[in-house]
Design a protein around this motif. Sequence first.
Motif, PDB file in Angstrom:
ATOM      1  N   MET A   1     -24.998 -31.152 -45.052  1.00 28.39           N
ATOM      2  CA  MET A   1     -24.165 -30.474 -44.056  1.00 28.39           C
ATOM      3  C   MET A   1     -24.533 -30.960 -42.661  1.00 28.39           C
ATOM      4  O   MET A   1     -25.710 -31.158 -42.353  1.00 28.39           O
ATOM      5  N   ASN A   2     -23.555 -31.154 -41.848  1.00 31.27           N
ATOM      6  CA  ASN A   2     -23.773 -31.595 -40.481  1.00 31.27           C
ATOM      7  C   ASN A   2     -24.339 -30.442 -39.661  1.00 31.27           C
ATOM      8  O   ASN A   2     -23.700 -29.405 -39.486  1.00 31.27           O
ATOM      9  N   PRO A   3     -25.608 -30.559 -39.111  1.00 35.62           N
ATOM     10  CA  PRO A   3     -26.208 -29.447 -38.383  1.00 35.62           C
ATOM     11  C   PRO A   3     -25.461 -29.106 -37.108  1.00 35.62           C
ATOM     12  O   PRO A   3     -25.593 -28.007 -36.579  1.00 35.62           O
ATOM     13  N   GLN A   4     -24.701 -30.040 -36.579  1.00 40.02           N
ATOM     14  CA  GLN A   4     -23.959 -29.793 -35.348  1.00 40.02           C
ATOM     15  C   GLN A   4     -22.605 -29.138 -35.602  1.00 40.02           C
ATOM     16  O   GLN A   4     -21.904 -28.796 -34.666  1.00 40.02           O
ATOM     17  N   GLY A   5     -22.265 -28.938 -36.865  1.00 39.49           N
ATOM     18  CA  GLY A   5     -20.977 -28.326 -37.183  1.00 39.49           C
ATOM     19  C   GLY A   5     -19.841 -29.281 -36.895  1.00 39.49           C
ATOM     20  O   GLY A   5     -20.025 -30.471 -36.701  1.00 39.49           O
ATOM     21  N   GLY A   6     -18.620 -28.759 -36.846  1.00 44.90           N
ATOM     22  CA  GLY A   6     -17.470 -29.607 -36.575  1.00 44.90           C
ATOM     23  C   GLY A   6     -16.197 -28.944 -37.039  1.00 44.90           C
ATOM     24  O   GLY A   6     -16.201 -27.865 -37.622  1.00 44.90           O
ATOM     25  N   GLN A   7     -15.079 -29.590 -36.731  1.00 41.30           N
ATOM     26  CA  GLN A   7     -13.770 -29.088 -37.126  1.00 41.30           C
ATOM     27  C   GLN A   7     -13.478 -29.542 -38.546  1.00 41.30           C
ATOM     28  O   GLN A   7     -12.993 -30.632 -38.770  1.00 41.30           O
ATOM     29  N   TYR A   8     -13.831 -28.693 -39.499  1.00 35.45           N
ATOM     30  CA  TYR A   8     -13.640 -29.064 -40.899  1.00 35.45           C
ATOM     31  C   TYR A   8     -12.193 -28.875 -41.333  1.00 35.45           C
ATOM     32  O   TYR A   8     -11.734 -29.541 -42.247  1.00 35.45           O
ATOM     33  N   LEU A   9     -11.477 -27.950 -40.707  1.00 36.83           N
ATOM     34  CA  LEU A   9     -10.079 -27.722 -41.044  1.00 36.83           C
ATOM     35  C   LEU A   9      -9.185 -28.373 -40.002  1.00 36.83           C
ATOM     36  O   LEU A   9      -9.495 -28.387 -38.808  1.00 36.83           O
ATOM     37  N   ASN A  10      -8.082 -28.889 -40.465  1.00 36.32           N
ATOM     38  CA  ASN A  10      -7.137 -29.584 -39.605  1.00 36.32           C
ATOM     39  C   ASN A  10      -6.027 -28.610 -39.198  1.00 36.32           C
ATOM     40  O   ASN A  10      -5.140 -28.292 -39.997  1.00 36.32           O
ATOM     41  N   LYS A  11      -6.092 -28.136 -37.961  1.00 34.60           N
ATOM     42  CA  LYS A  11      -5.093 -27.178 -37.497  1.00 34.60           C
ATOM     43  C   LYS A  11      -3.694 -27.790 -37.459  1.00 34.60           C
ATOM     44  O   LYS A  11      -2.691 -27.098 -37.636  1.00 34.60           O
ATOM     45  N   ALA A  12      -3.631 -29.106 -37.232  1.00 33.59           N
ATOM     46  CA  ALA A  12      -2.326 -29.772 -37.165  1.00 33.59           C
ATOM     47  C   ALA A  12      -1.594 -29.741 -38.497  1.00 33.59           C
ATOM     48  O   ALA A  12      -0.379 -29.929 -38.544  1.00 33.59           O
ATOM     49  N   LEU A  18       5.086 -31.641 -38.459  1.00 33.57           N
ATOM     50  CA  LEU A  18       4.860 -32.158 -39.804  1.00 33.57           C
ATOM     51  C   LEU A  18       4.313 -31.062 -40.716  1.00 33.57           C
ATOM     52  O   LEU A  18       4.718 -30.933 -41.880  1.00 33.57           O
ATOM     53  N   GLY A  19       3.397 -30.251 -40.181  1.00 34.44           N
ATOM     54  CA  GLY A  19       2.866 -29.145 -40.963  1.00 34.44           C
ATOM     55  C   GLY A  19       3.937 -28.124 -41.306  1.00 34.44           C
ATOM     56  O   GLY A  19       3.976 -27.594 -42.425  1.00 34.44           O
TER      57      GLY A  19
END
Length: 305
Positions: A1-12, A18-19
């Motif tokens: 797991m990336n300790p810095q976190g991140g945007q795992y879900l794509n809001k777009a 398109l969504g």
Amino acid sequence: MNPQGGQYLNKAAVLSPLGAARLSQLALGCSVVAMVTHSAGYSGGSYGVFCMAVWCACFTVTTVVFFLDATRLHACLPVSWDNLTVAFAALATLMYVTASVVYPVYFVTAECPYAGCEVRNFRIAVTICSVGASLAYAAEVVLSRAKPGRVVGYMATVSGLLKVVQGFVACVIFGALANGSEYTRHAATIYCVVVYTVCFAATTVVVIVTVSGRTGCQRLPFDRFVVVYTLLAVLLYLSASVTWPVFCFDSKYGSPGRPSSCPRGRCPWDSKVVVAVFSFVNLALYVADLAYSQRIRFVHQSPRV
């Protein structure tokens, strides 16, 4: 797991045009499948089975595409994601349009069937939702299509989309050939079948290579290969489009008119007409493809691993 976190879900995947198109595809596709299984039905015939298979397959693949896009897990796949999704959207559009025509023709009547008016109303609703879903898939194709100044995959170009249509038309030709077309009666009509098969196989290879992101792996540059192959396909389809009608409808080899004793739905003459018409359709598609191929500059992509 990336300790810095991140945007795992794509809001777009949701908050974008398109969504929205894909959410519409899911909602309408789910509605179609639910209504058919609940009350509308499809009678178990070959045409009904075809429509149900189209709706279920497209809904399943769209669900997978939406999930992978929303979770960004598509980056783990060894494919060119943009090419894959636009190719599927184009194919789904064609399949849904076909099902939206076939289903009402064979299952929707002005009068209430023996099962009651409720069944007829459900079948009308199925048709409306199916047409809506085809528009949603077409919207995805339009949103993903190549635009001036925008770098996209080959399948998002006009030439790439034409490849999908060519393959679909070839499948229609094969279906007509399998429906008692009597193509084995003459060597010339067998040659035509070979032409249809070779061109379909080559088109399929082009699509697979593009979707897999391997366009830069060939010794022959991919853009050169596509143009050479398309020119060859034009010449082959031109010969088949002339040969097939001569050996099927000339009085010396076949029947110029439809035999009066020919049963509806299983008449070889009808199948021959379908093959002849769609041969000219595919010839026109390959000619258009050849014209557009002269204007394409390829950006080779490697699959994400």
